[in-house]
Design a protein around this motif. Structure first.
Motif, PDB file in Angstrom:
ATOM      1  N   ALA A  26       0.705  -0.854   0.188  1.00 13.38           N
ATOM      2  CA  ALA A  26      -0.142  -0.092   0.082  1.00 13.38           C
ATOM      3  C   ALA A  26       0.875   1.325  -0.187  1.00 13.38           C
ATOM      4  CB  ALA A  26      -0.907   0.402   1.757  1.00 13.38           C
ATOM      5  N   GLY A  28       3.332   3.491  -0.736  1.00 13.75           N
ATOM      6  CA  GLY A  28       5.023   3.706  -2.249  1.00 13.75           C
ATOM      7  C   GLY A  28       4.364   4.923  -2.687  1.00 13.75           C
ATOM      8  N   GLY A  30       2.602   5.982  -4.543  1.00 10.83           N
ATOM      9  CA  GLY A  30       1.235   6.798  -5.027  1.00 10.83           C
ATOM     10  C   GLY A  30       0.863   8.058  -3.039  1.00 10.83           C
ATOM     11  N   ASN A  31       1.946   7.238  -2.255  1.00 10.05           N
ATOM     12  CA  ASN A  31       1.778   8.096  -1.234  1.00 10.05           C
ATOM     13  C   ASN A  31       2.465   9.734  -1.396  1.00 10.05           C
ATOM     14  OD1 ASN A  31       1.335   5.467  -0.608  1.00 10.05           O
ATOM     15  ND2 ASN A  31       0.319   5.946   1.887  1.00 10.05           N
ATOM     16  N   ILE A 108      -0.232  -1.101 -14.365  1.00 12.63           N
ATOM     17  CA  ILE A 108       0.327   0.202 -13.525  1.00 12.63           C
ATOM     18  C   ILE A 108       1.941  -0.291 -13.761  1.00 12.63           C
ATOM     19  CG2 ILE A 108       0.577   0.986 -11.095  1.00 12.63           C
ATOM     20  CD1 ILE A 108      -2.188   0.147 -11.235  1.00 12.63           C
ATOM     21  N   TYR A 112       4.776   3.027 -13.132  1.00  6.81           N
ATOM     22  CA  TYR A 112       5.423   2.705 -11.843  1.00  6.81           C
ATOM     23  C   TYR A 112       6.821   2.481 -12.081  1.00  6.81           C
ATOM     24  CZ  TYR A 112       4.754   1.957  -6.583  1.00  6.81           C
ATOM     25  OH  TYR A 112       4.120   2.119  -5.752  1.00  6.81           O
ATOM     26  N   PHE A 232      -8.032   3.909  -4.123  1.00  9.14           N
ATOM     27  CA  PHE A 232      -8.307   2.934  -4.773  1.00  9.14           C
ATOM     28  C   PHE A 232      -6.121   2.254  -4.946  1.00  9.14           C
ATOM     29  CE2 PHE A 232     -12.609   2.326  -5.605  1.00  9.14           C
ATOM     30  CZ  PHE A 232     -12.999   1.984  -4.765  1.00  9.14           C
ATOM     31  N   THR A 234      -3.706   4.374  -3.566  1.00  5.40           N
ATOM     32  CA  THR A 234      -3.113   4.193  -2.877  1.00  5.40           C
ATOM     33  C   THR A 234      -2.779   2.947  -2.094  1.00  5.40           C
ATOM     34  OG1 THR A 234      -2.218   5.360  -0.884  1.00  5.40           O
ATOM     35  CG2 THR A 234      -4.374   5.715  -0.964  1.00  5.40           C
ATOM     36  N   LEU A 235      -4.059   2.732  -1.891  1.00  2.19           N
ATOM     37  CA  LEU A 235      -4.428   0.905  -0.599  1.00  2.19           C
ATOM     38  C   LEU A 235      -4.420  -0.299  -1.965  1.00  2.19           C
ATOM     39  CD1 LEU A 235      -7.771   2.085   1.166  1.00  2.19           C
ATOM     40  CD2 LEU A 235      -5.492   1.845   1.807  1.00  2.19           C
ATOM     41  N   SER A 236      -3.726  -0.406  -2.795  1.00  2.00           N
ATOM     42  CA  SER A 236      -3.771  -1.547  -3.441  1.00  2.00           C
ATOM     43  C   SER A 236      -4.584  -2.504  -3.930  1.00  2.00           C
ATOM     44  CB  SER A 236      -2.696  -2.144  -3.136  1.00  2.00           C
ATOM     45  OG  SER A 236      -1.128  -1.389  -2.876  1.00  2.00           O
ATOM     46  N   MET A 239      -7.814  -4.320  -7.558  1.00  2.00           N
ATOM     47  CA  MET A 239      -7.150  -5.152  -8.952  1.00  2.00           C
ATOM     48  C   MET A 239      -6.544  -6.934  -8.445  1.00  2.00           C
ATOM     49  SD  MET A 239      -3.530  -5.181  -8.650  1.00  2.00           S
ATOM     50  CE  MET A 239      -2.886  -5.588 -10.042  1.00  2.00           C
ATOM     51  N   ALA A 241      -4.081  -7.131  -6.364  1.00  2.00           N
ATOM     52  CA  ALA A 241      -3.388  -7.601  -6.014  1.00  2.00           C
ATOM     53  C   ALA A 241      -3.407  -7.851  -4.219  1.00  2.00           C
ATOM     54  CB  ALA A 241      -1.961  -5.865  -5.331  1.00  2.00           C
ATOM     55  N   SER A 327       5.919  -2.031  -3.256  1.00  2.00           N
ATOM     56  CA  SER A 327       4.622  -1.984  -4.279  1.00  2.00           C
ATOM     57  C   SER A 327       4.995  -2.581  -5.599  1.00  2.00           C
ATOM     58  CB  SER A 327       4.262  -0.779  -3.966  1.00  2.00           C
ATOM     59  OG  SER A 327       4.220   0.162  -3.461  1.00  2.00           O
ATOM     60  N   SER A 330       3.849  -6.214  -5.574  1.00  2.00           N
ATOM     61  CA  SER A 330       2.360  -6.986  -5.469  1.00  2.00           C
ATOM     62  C   SER A 330       1.733  -6.609  -7.159  1.00  2.00           C
ATOM     63  CB  SER A 330       2.220  -6.217  -4.478  1.00  2.00           C
ATOM     64  OG  SER A 330       1.760  -4.565  -4.465  1.00  2.00           O
ATOM     65  N   LEU A 395      -9.235  -0.042 -11.647  1.00  2.00           N
ATOM     66  CA  LEU A 395      -8.938   0.018 -10.054  1.00  2.00           C
ATOM     67  C   LEU A 395     -10.904   0.311  -9.610  1.00  2.00           C
ATOM     68  CD1 LEU A 395      -5.831   1.496  -8.702  1.00  2.00           C
ATOM     69  CD2 LEU A 395      -6.034  -0.732  -9.888  1.00  2.00           C
TER      70      LEU A 395
HETATM   71  N1  TRP Z   1      -0.584   1.530  -3.566  1.00  2.00           N
HETATM   72  C1  TRP Z   1       0.871   1.540  -4.218  1.00  2.00           C
HETATM   73  C2  TRP Z   1       1.449   3.079  -3.587  1.00  2.00           C
HETATM   74  O1  TRP Z   1       0.657   3.266  -3.282  1.00  2.00           O
HETATM   75  C3  TRP Z   1       0.368   1.250  -5.299  1.00  2.00           C
HETATM   76  C4  TRP Z   1       0.017   0.109  -5.497  1.00  2.00           C
HETATM   77  C5  TRP Z   1       0.782  -1.106  -5.706  1.00  2.00           C
HETATM   78  C6  TRP Z   1      -1.107  -0.715  -6.061  1.00  2.00           C
HETATM   79  N2  TRP Z   1       0.239  -3.077  -5.927  1.00  2.00           N
HETATM   80  C7  TRP Z   1      -0.848  -1.995  -6.552  1.00  2.00           C
HETATM   81  C8  TRP Z   1      -2.229  -0.072  -6.931  1.00  2.00           C
HETATM   82  C9  TRP Z   1      -2.183  -2.493  -6.683  1.00  2.00           C
HETATM   83  C10 TRP Z   1      -3.394  -0.138  -7.567  1.00  2.00           C
HETATM   84  C11 TRP Z   1      -3.493  -1.589  -7.496  1.00  2.00           C
HETATM   85  O2  TRP Z   1       2.683   3.812  -4.712  1.00  2.00           O
END
Ligand code: TRP
Length: 452
Positions: A26, A28, A30-31, A108, A112, A232, A234-236, A239, A241, A327, A330, A395
């Motif tokens: 989560a 990564g 994204g935050n 992604i 990423y 969605f 940021t919490l992964s 999809m 994961a 991240s 996953s 997502l």
């Molecule tokens: N959550 C991660 C971030 O904030 C990115 C990420 C990892 C992700 N696995 C994921 C986003 C699955 C969507 C779905 O950087």
């Protein structure tokens, strides 16, 4: 083919190991990279409020649902959805949800990895003293030079993909479990130090006002969609994961408690990143809406001027790289698990196939920042298109489907058995995933399409 209590790919060594891995997934880019720049582009406070609301009302219940489905299915998301729809007597086509998720993960990871490559490039820039005493213009030029160089970006993107693949090959438990155990707390400490620096930078109040004082006239339907999509991302979620991570989770662990911890840690990290960055933006008259380069154009300024900045900068970009790594694994794990289950190939081979495909698409993303920057699809370059398609569309829709499956298709007794939470909590969760989540995603989508 499967044993009900354990996945063929193995199992986390403990509840703590799962928390670490899921938090690692989560927390990564994204935050730290995405949240600040989209907040800057969407006017601040009101956007942050919508995002927080989405984390609480959609993110947490859907994360509980996604982990639960994974643990009950004990396979890759595609096969999990197949066996769970059979168990529930639902349409077998639910397994396409797993497919969409696997594709979203690919798309992604392709961008990423490029952004993670930027953070690796910045480790080196800091190391050679590139930020010391630089002014805002010089720092900006540093970033523009990186953007203008396909070779540099491709180099780092390639290195990042190779390291990701190496880790995934070894299985998620070895190495990563141990690394994340100490890296996550370290990242947290560095962020607190940066916040302390931001407090002394002169524009702290202005930064806080920007972040937390909502002005709803600044957001429109598209901003709401971006905030929801980011909850969605940021919490992964959405999809598979977290579903695939859930499939390696021992049976007795409390899914709900774990989820609260992960979502809480993730949100705190994002807010700290915002609090560290925006005072710097305003103190140096930078552009809040600078886009994907925002953290690369602001934080090096702080590192270039604070005492010990060389070391903090180095540590920061190293930790950002590790956060991205925990991240990225996953994002590819659902595809690898599926290739191993269905194509009868070894784990390392599956990694090479999946990784190469992502790498190739990533080259296109690198070009979208330079030689292909004028190549637009729906007014977006390739990077923006992939980001929009995945975070804003795939997502949330994937999350909505997960909610509908867990709320409407699955037998209630099975959900109760997996979650083991008090009746009141269970009812609240059910209400959220049965009605609130699907309705919210649906309404926002209609708004964006222009129907409402
Ligand atoms: N959550 C991660 C971030 O904030 C990115 C990420 C990892 C992700 N696995 C994921 C986003 C699955 C969507 C779905 O950087």
């Amino acid at each position: 083919m499967t044993d009900k209590t354990q996945s063929i790919h193995g199992q986390w060594s403990s509840r703590f190991a799962f928390i670490l891995a899921a938090t690692g997934s989560a927390v990564g880019l994204g935050n730290i990279w995405k949240f600040p720049y989209i907040t800057g582009e969407n006017g601040g406070g009101a956007f942050v409020m919508v995002y927080l609301l989405c984390v609480a009302a959609l993110g947490i219940p859907i994360m509980i649902a996604e982990i639960m489905l994974g643990r009950r299915g004990r396979q890759s998301p595609i096969n999990t959805m197949q066996s769970l729809s059979k168990e529930a007597g639902a349409d077998p086509r639910w397994h396409y949800l797993g497919w969409c998720g696997m594709i979203a993960g690919f798309l992604i990871l392709a961008y990423y990895s490029v952004i993670a490559g930027w953070s690796m490039a910045y480790i080196v820039k800091d190391f050679f003293g590139g930020f010391i005493n630089s002014n805002a213009d010089e720092i900006q030029r540093l970033f523009e030079n990186l953007m203008a160089s396909p070779l540099q970006q491709i180099f780092w993107h390639t290195v990042f993909m190779i390291i990701t693949m190496q880790l995934v090959m070894r299985g998620v438990q070895n190495g990563l479990e141990k690394a994340v155990r100490f890296l996550m707390p370290a990242l947290f400490v560095i962020l607190i130090l940066l916040v302390a620096y931001a407090m002394s930078s002169g524009a702290y109040d202005q930064g806080m006002t920007f972040l937390f004082n909502p002005d709803f006239s600044k957001i429109d339907a598209d901003a709401v969609l971006t905030a929801m999509g980011h909850a969605f991302f940021t919490l992964s979620l959405g999809m598979g994961a977290i579903m695939v991570y859930g499939s390696y989770l021992p049976s007795h662990v409390s899914i709900a408690k774990t989820t609260f911890f992960i979502a809480g840690a993730d949100t705190i990290v994002a807010l700290l990143a915002g609090i560290a960055i925006f005072p710097l933006v305003f103190a140096n008259n930078l552009e809040a809406a600078a886009g994907p380069g925002l953290i690369f154009q602001t934080l090096p300024l702080a590192f270039g001027h604070m005492t010990g900045g060389w070391l903090f900068g180095l540590l920061f970009f190293i930790l950002l790289f590790f956060a991205a790594l925990s991240s990225s694994i996953s994002l590819i794990e659902p595809a690898v698990a599926w290739l191993v289950e269905n194509k009868n190939i070894e784990r390392h081979q599956a990694c090479v196939w999946a990784g190469s495909a992502c790498w190739a698409l990533g080259i296109g993303v690198v070009f979208s920042f330079n030689i292909w920057s004028d190549l637009k699809f729906f007014d977006k370059n390739l990077f923006e298109l992939l980001d929009y398609l995945t975070a804003n569309l795939m997502l949330p829709l994937g999350g909505m489907a997960i909610a509908i499956f867990a709320g409407w298709m699955m037998k209630q007794s099975h959900a109760e058995q997996e979650l083991e939470i008090p009746a009141k909590g269970f009812q609240a969760w059910q209400f959220l995933i049965k009605y609130v989540s699907p309705a919210a995603v649906f309404l926002v989508s209609l708004h964006v399409v222009g129907v409402l």
